[in-house]
Design an enzyme around this catalytic site. Structure first.
Site: not given
Length: 342
Positions: A105, A238
């Site tokens: 991230c 995703g």
């Protein structure tokens, strides 16, 4: 209330794996319940949860989930081996099927906590974290990483990183096949701007044949997933799986070889209505459930009205599960293309 795993067998021992990526603010327990209604076999991930929050926060609120969600993996954020090990100990009571460490991230908030993608610069720290987590875990411990950050050279960085993960005992590595630029790009831009390097991920699988290695990044449909699975052990979608979640109804047949079946919209409607009714009775709001359903039925007759009902009516005070019934009624399943069959 805690949840228990269905059995002790690792999902990584059963062949190819299809996963829905962990996504902050999206893959909460209500999202995962919906996704599980569409696929019985896909591996689902929590949002990233910081180890400190688990140690000091409201554990049931952070960690509890519906038993139907299995197989489900808990993704942790952190860079302190001791804190991560403590979070793993606490999470053990909740029966997750896997513990995953976020090394991918790129958000400013994550960087300020010295975890996420910036840890690609500190592979020795990541290895120490994995080793500490493995020492207390009773389920697979895995890592989700980038191919590098900023001006790092992925061809040099990624092989060394994986060597360290193997030595630390990681059971699997999921590679988001892009660099992350920690300065100058937003998290959204970091999902789109840095070029994809699938070939590097493929080479990592060739170099580490005994390690489960999955691929993530820019994969938008099951045809692409099938192609990647010719080279990799796992494939992870995703936003494509979130925004067009009906594709998950094809996963069990296309990826796992389960018998083909017709899409049962009534069973899905009834399951989501019952779930929403229970959630509201416990003090929740309907739109917390329905916001994850907007991506269903993309391209089908009535899909626009379906989205309108869920987006507007579900937010009204006192809204109940009848809103879900009304939204499903807006879809003309009789005129739906055969593609909705799984």
């Amino acid at each position: 209330m805690t949840s228990q795993r269905k059995d002790g067998a690792s999902h990584y021992a059963r062949g190819k794996v299809f996963a829905v990526a962990p996504m902050i603010d999206w893959t909460d327990t209500r999202c995962r319940f919906l996704h599980r209604q569409l696929s019985q076999h896909a591996l689902l991930y929590t949002e990233m949860i910081v180890a400190d929050a688990i140690i000091h926060g409201k554990r049931d609120k952070l960690l509890d989930y519906h038993p139907q969600e299995h197989p489900v993996a808990l993704q942790l954020g952190g860079s302190d081996p001791g804190k991560l090990a403590e979070a793993v100990r606490i999470a053990a009571d909740y029966g997750y099927d896997e513990i995953n460490l976020n090394v991918g991230c790129p958000s400013d908030r994550v960087q300020s906590g010295t975890f996420g993608a910036c840890l690609m610069r500190e592979p020795e720290t990541v290895a120490a974290c994995v080793e500490a987590m493995k020492a207390v875990a009773t389920v697979p411990v895995t890592v989700k990483c980038r191919i590098g950050v900023d001006d790092q050279e992925p061809d040099a960085v990624l092989p060394d990183f994986i060597v360290r993960m193997v030595a630390a005992g990681a059971d699997a590595v999921w590679i988001h096949a892009r660099k992350a630029w920690l300065q100058g790009l937003s998290p959204k831009e970091n999902r789109e701007v840095p070029p994809l390097d699938y070939q590097l991920a493929y080479r990592m699988k060739q170099e580490f044949p005994d390690l489960f290695i999955g691929i993530n990044g820019g994969i938008t449909d099951l045809d692409q997933a099938d192609e990647h699975l010719k080279h990799m052990d796992g494939v992870m979608l995703g936003r494509a799986a979130y925004h067009n979640s009906s594709i998950l109804a094809e996963v069990d047949h296309r990826i796992y070889g389960a018998p083909s079946r017709d899409f049962d919209q009534r069973a899905l409607r009834d399951a989501m209505m019952a779930y929403a009714e229970d959630y509201i009775a416990k003090g929740g709001r309907l739109n917390h459930v329905t916001r994850h359903m907007v991506g269903l039925f993309q391209g089908l007759p009535g899909a626009r009205r379906f989205r309108q009902i869920l987006s507007s009516d579900a937010t009204k005070p006192g809204a109940g599960c009848e809103v879900i019934a009304a939204a499903f009624d807006a879809i003309d399943f009789e005129r739906a293309p055969a593609a909705i069959d799984a």
